[in-house]
Scaffold this motif. Structure first.
Motif, PDB file in Angstrom:
ATOM      1  N   PRO A  72       0.828  -1.215   0.000  1.00 18.83           N
ATOM      2  CA  PRO A  72       0.000   0.000   0.000  1.00 18.83           C
ATOM      3  C   PRO A  72       0.859   1.261   0.000  1.00 18.83           C
ATOM      4  N   VAL A  73       1.208   1.751  -1.153  1.00 16.93           N
ATOM      5  CA  VAL A  73       2.037   2.953  -1.243  1.00 16.93           C
ATOM      6  C   VAL A  73       1.245   4.147  -0.687  1.00 16.93           C
ATOM      7  N   PRO A  74       1.722   4.816   0.357  1.00 16.51           N
ATOM      8  CA  PRO A  74       0.966   5.929   0.949  1.00 16.51           C
ATOM      9  C   PRO A  74       0.821   7.088  -0.036  1.00 16.51           C
ATOM     10  N   GLU A  75      -0.356   7.703  -0.030  1.00 22.87           N
ATOM     11  CA  GLU A  75      -0.608   8.834  -0.925  1.00 22.87           C
ATOM     12  C   GLU A  75       0.332   9.998  -0.631  1.00 22.87           C
ATOM     13  N   SER A  76       0.693  10.159   0.638  1.00 24.18           N
ATOM     14  CA  SER A  76       1.553  11.280   1.031  1.00 24.18           C
ATOM     15  C   SER A  76       2.996  11.123   0.570  1.00 24.18           C
ATOM     16  N   SER A  77       3.357   9.951   0.070  1.00 24.75           N
ATOM     17  CA  SER A  77       4.754   9.706  -0.297  1.00 24.75           C
ATOM     18  C   SER A  77       5.123  10.340  -1.631  1.00 24.75           C
ATOM     19  N   LEU A  78       4.184  10.394  -2.580  1.00 25.83           N
ATOM     20  CA  LEU A  78       4.517  10.883  -3.914  1.00 25.83           C
ATOM     21  C   LEU A  78       4.926  12.355  -3.916  1.00 25.83           C
ATOM     22  N   PRO A  79       4.200  13.269  -3.251  1.00 25.83           N
ATOM     23  CA  PRO A  79       4.665  14.665  -3.255  1.00 25.83           C
ATOM     24  C   PRO A  79       6.081  14.834  -2.714  1.00 25.83           C
ATOM     25  N   VAL A  80       6.450  14.043  -1.724  1.00 21.67           N
ATOM     26  CA  VAL A  80       7.798  14.159  -1.164  1.00 21.67           C
ATOM     27  C   VAL A  80       8.832  13.698  -2.190  1.00 21.67           C
ATOM     28  N   LEU A  81       8.539  12.595  -2.872  1.00 20.60           N
ATOM     29  CA  LEU A  81       9.463  12.113  -3.900  1.00 20.60           C
ATOM     30  C   LEU A  81       9.593  13.139  -5.026  1.00 20.60           C
ATOM     31  N   LEU A  82       8.484  13.723  -5.435  1.00 23.59           N
ATOM     32  CA  LEU A  82       8.530  14.722  -6.506  1.00 23.59           C
ATOM     33  C   LEU A  82       9.348  15.941  -6.087  1.00 23.59           C
ATOM     34  N   ARG A  83       9.280  16.307  -4.822  1.00 23.47           N
ATOM     35  CA  ARG A  83      10.115  17.412  -4.339  1.00 23.47           C
ATOM     36  C   ARG A  83      11.597  17.034  -4.381  1.00 23.47           C
ATOM     37  N   LEU A  84      11.897  15.792  -4.067  1.00 27.85           N
ATOM     38  CA  LEU A  84      13.273  15.319  -4.169  1.00 27.85           C
ATOM     39  C   LEU A  84      13.781  15.444  -5.604  1.00 27.85           C
ATOM     40  N   LEU A  85      12.957  15.008  -6.566  1.00 26.57           N
ATOM     41  CA  LEU A  85      13.353  15.081  -7.967  1.00 26.57           C
ATOM     42  C   LEU A  85      13.450  16.530  -8.437  1.00 26.57           C
ATOM     43  N   ALA A  86      12.518  17.378  -7.981  1.00 26.92           N
ATOM     44  CA  ALA A  86      12.492  18.765  -8.433  1.00 26.92           C
ATOM     45  C   ALA A  86      13.741  19.526  -8.008  1.00 26.92           C
ATOM     46  N   ARG A  87      14.349  19.113  -6.928  1.00 29.63           N
ATOM     47  CA  ARG A  87      15.526  19.818  -6.426  1.00 29.63           C
ATOM     48  C   ARG A  87      16.753  19.563  -7.288  1.00 29.63           C
ATOM     49  N   SER A  88      16.682  18.560  -8.151  1.00 31.67           N
ATOM     50  CA  SER A  88      17.818  18.213  -9.001  1.00 31.67           C
ATOM     51  C   SER A  88      17.458  18.468 -10.462  1.00 31.67           C
ATOM     52  N   ARG A  89      18.200  19.315 -11.122  1.00 34.06           N
ATOM     53  CA  ARG A  89      17.958  19.554 -12.546  1.00 34.06           C
ATOM     54  C   ARG A  89      18.143  18.289 -13.361  1.00 34.06           C
ATOM     55  N   ARG A  90      18.984  17.407 -12.850  1.00 35.40           N
ATOM     56  CA  ARG A  90      19.299  16.186 -13.596  1.00 35.40           C
ATOM     57  C   ARG A  90      18.114  15.229 -13.655  1.00 35.40           C
ATOM     58  N   TYR A  91      17.258  15.253 -12.609  1.00 37.96           N
ATOM     59  CA  TYR A  91      16.171  14.271 -12.546  1.00 37.96           C
ATOM     60  C   TYR A  91      14.780  14.892 -12.544  1.00 37.96           C
ATOM     61  N   ALA A  92      14.689  16.210 -12.610  1.00 37.27           N
ATOM     62  CA  ALA A  92      13.381  16.860 -12.529  1.00 37.27           C
ATOM     63  C   ALA A  92      12.456  16.442 -13.665  1.00 37.27           C
ATOM     64  N   HIS A  93      13.046  16.177 -14.840  1.00 38.02           N
ATOM     65  CA  HIS A  93      12.216  15.830 -15.998  1.00 38.02           C
ATOM     66  C   HIS A  93      11.570  14.456 -15.874  1.00 38.02           C
ATOM     67  N   LEU A  94      11.951  13.674 -14.856  1.00 36.95           N
ATOM     68  CA  LEU A  94      11.378  12.330 -14.686  1.00 36.95           C
ATOM     69  C   LEU A  94      10.076  12.359 -13.895  1.00 36.95           C
ATOM     70  N   SER A  95       9.711  13.527 -13.373  1.00 36.38           N
ATOM     71  CA  SER A  95       8.541  13.609 -12.491  1.00 36.38           C
ATOM     72  C   SER A  95       7.240  13.286 -13.227  1.00 36.38           C
ATOM     73  N   PHE A  96       7.000  13.966 -14.356  1.00 35.15           N
ATOM     74  CA  PHE A  96       5.711  13.765 -15.028  1.00 35.15           C
ATOM     75  C   PHE A  96       5.580  12.371 -15.633  1.00 35.15           C
ATOM     76  N   PRO A  97       6.635  11.804 -16.253  1.00 36.57           N
ATOM     77  CA  PRO A  97       6.501  10.410 -16.707  1.00 36.57           C
ATOM     78  C   PRO A  97       6.133   9.443 -15.589  1.00 36.57           C
ATOM     79  N   LEU A  98       6.663   9.685 -14.385  1.00 33.48           N
ATOM     80  CA  LEU A  98       6.295   8.846 -13.250  1.00 33.48           C
ATOM     81  C   LEU A  98       4.817   8.988 -12.954  1.00 33.48           C
ATOM     82  N   LEU A  99       4.310  10.214 -12.997  1.00 32.54           N
ATOM     83  CA  LEU A  99       2.895  10.460 -12.737  1.00 32.54           C
ATOM     84  C   LEU A  99       2.016   9.778 -13.785  1.00 32.54           C
ATOM     85  N   GLU A 100       2.436   9.842 -15.043  1.00 33.71           N
ATOM     86  CA  GLU A 100       1.641   9.251 -16.131  1.00 33.71           C
ATOM     87  C   GLU A 100       1.536   7.746 -16.021  1.00 33.71           C
ATOM     88  N   SER A 101       2.470   7.112 -15.323  1.00 35.87           N
ATOM     89  CA  SER A 101       2.457   5.653 -15.209  1.00 35.87           C
ATOM     90  C   SER A 101       1.533   5.151 -14.103  1.00 35.87           C
TER      91      SER A 101
END
Length: 485
Positions: free
Chosen positions: A81-110
């Motif tokens: 059961p992946v907690p709903e509150s976990s995804l925003p935190v992960l997206l913030r982690l990715l957003a802080r890095s220019r190298r991985y920020a572009h991976l956020s929306f593909p993750l959401l689409e999946s």
């Protein structure tokens, strides 16, 4: 080979008989970029630890790839059961890095076909904020609108409602950056498709406040009231905050008197906290205390934020004795101290040059096991090293690493400089290597400083070693980026 020339061993991972967040973070980072099987075996038995773990990695400025890899693995596990509150935190982690920020929306689409419950307004808010910060003003506007429209399609495929709350997230992303003109344009663009509510108007008020346009805020507010907008406590709080930040504390107090005359708009905890903070800006610690004591008359219980605001008011007035009394009262009441509490007192003692006071609060913080955020870590590291005590900076480094927290790279810059200038080159080398072992590349500045002092010490073997480590970590970063994509 002499023992003192041997490379320092990797820190052992503490036993995980009773999993704790610091231990899980240490386990994950010590095996980066792969995910340790032990972690995948532990988390299904305690899924509620996932969000605290990701938050811990976010606060400790850990590289995002280990968290992303772990999250992807957990998404493939059946019955987890992946907690709903976990995804925003992960997206913030990715957003802080220019190298991985572009991976956020593909993750959401999946997610629609497997985990539709993870599609939430907070997750969308992080995506929109990332889009706004990814490029220039014109391009970021288009990127945010595209992200919003695309998210509407993702939500539709998942059978999730997409309406006023999501529109508010879009407006809030612009308003938080003071781009209120664009927010108003988007409001008019989408208001027919997504009917606005009170929160929508409060969000636009927030935009004027963040832009520093107090007069425009008043004009918009009164115009909205004429059009039928009924202000609530949040509306008043936004206006109070705008006045306080402009030094118009008396105007903010008049709004409090206005609230008292309304039946369905009583002052809230946030209102009192804002006013206490405003009293601190004008250095009126006496009025701040009166407002704090007045809260109980309205049935409002002061929380940690209100105590921190009062403490900050005393610090601005340079009444550090009263500020420390507030801190002691927080401990006595078991309100709890956070990074804001400690940082406020550190700043106060630093302003008056009281190193002993900083040491007292630092000892209290370490004794409680609290993990300081980056700004507090940087403040302490600079105070210790600039005052000839890099040994205390080294102690702070060991404390953070022992809790599985990877300090910011600039903290390593300060520590390496302080240690090397005091002749502790081998300790600087050990800290440098520890950061690389945790998967984070030190800055070029730290590398050059350490390299220069190692050459002076004729430790050419270590010079070659750190050169190879820097090349390896940079190459590894490029390879892992390709794998992540």
């Amino acid at each position: 080979m002499p023992l003192h020339l041997l490379p320092p061993p990797r820190r052992p991972v503490p036993p995980l008989l009773t999993p704790t967040v610091p231990h899980l973070a240490r386990l994950l980072l010590s095996h980066a970029p792969t995910t340790p099987p032990l972690l995948l075996a532990l988390l299904p038995s305690c899924p509620d630890l996932l969000t605290p773990l990701l938050s811990y990695l976010l606060l400790s400025h850990s590289p995002p790839l280990p968290a992303l890899t772990l999250y992807r693995r957990l998404l493939t596990l059946r019955n987890f059961p992946v907690p709903e509150s976990s995804l925003p935190v992960l997206l913030r982690l990715l957003a802080r890095s220019r190298r991985y920020a572009h991976l956020s929306f593909p993750l959401l689409e999946s997610l629609p076909s497997t985990h539709p419950h993870l599609l939430s307004t907070p997750a969308l808010a992080v995506l929109l904020s990332t889009a706004l910060g990814s490029s220039g003003p014109g391009a970021s506007f288009d990127a945010a609108v595209t992200c919003f429209d695309s998210a509407a399609g993702v939500w539709a495929r998942a059978g999730r409602a997409f309406g006023g709350a999501e529109l508010n997230a879009l407006l809030r992303a612009f308003c938080a950056r003071g781009r209120v003109a664009e927010a108003r344009a988007l409001f008019h663009r989408y208001c027919n498709a997504y009917p606005p509510d009170t929160r929508t108007f409060n969000t636009l008020l927030l935009g004027f406040k963040e832009a520093g346009h107090a007069q425009a805020l008043d004009l918009f507010y009164h115009d909205a009231v004429l059009r039928g907008f009924v202000p609530d406590a949040v509306s008043y709080c936004v206006r109070m905050d705008a006045y306080c930040k402009k030094g118009r504390f008396l105007d903010a107090l008049q709004l409090l008197d206005e609230m008292r005359t309304k039946e369905n708009c009583k002052p809230t905890l946030q209102v009192f906290t804002t006013l206490i903070y405003g009293a601190g800006i004008v250095r009126d610690a006496v009025r701040a205390r009166q407002l704090f004591d007045e809260m109980e008359e309205w049935g409002v219980t002061p929380d940690r934020g209100a105590h921190n605001a009062l403490m900050g008011a005393y610090v601005r007035a340079r009444d550090l004795q009263s500020a420390m009394a507030v801190m002691e009262a927080m401990e006595r009441k078991r309100v709890g101290l956070d990074d804001v509490s400690y940082n406020t007192m550190f700043c106060g003692f630093q302003r008056v040059g009281d190193l002993e006071g900083i040491w007292r609060v630092y000892t209290k913080m370490v004794g409680s096991g609290a993990m300081p955020r980056t700004r507090t870590t940087m403040l302490l590291m600079k105070v210790f090293c600039e005052n000839g005590r890099p040994d205390l900076g080294l102690e702070l480094w060991g404390y953070l690493m022992g809790k599985g927290c990877l300090p910011h790279r600039h903290a390593l810059d300060v520590l390496v400089t302080g240690l090397c200038c005091r002749g502790a080159v081998l300790e600087a080398y050990r800290c440098f290597r520890e950061m690389i072992d945790m998967g984070m590349a030190p800055t070029e500045r730290a590398f050059r400083i350490l390299e220069g002092f190692l050459r002076r010490a004729r430790a050419f073997g270590k010079v070659e070693e750190i050169c190879q480590m820097m090349k390896a970590i940079q190459l590894d970063a490029q390879q892992t980026e390709e794998v992540a994509v």
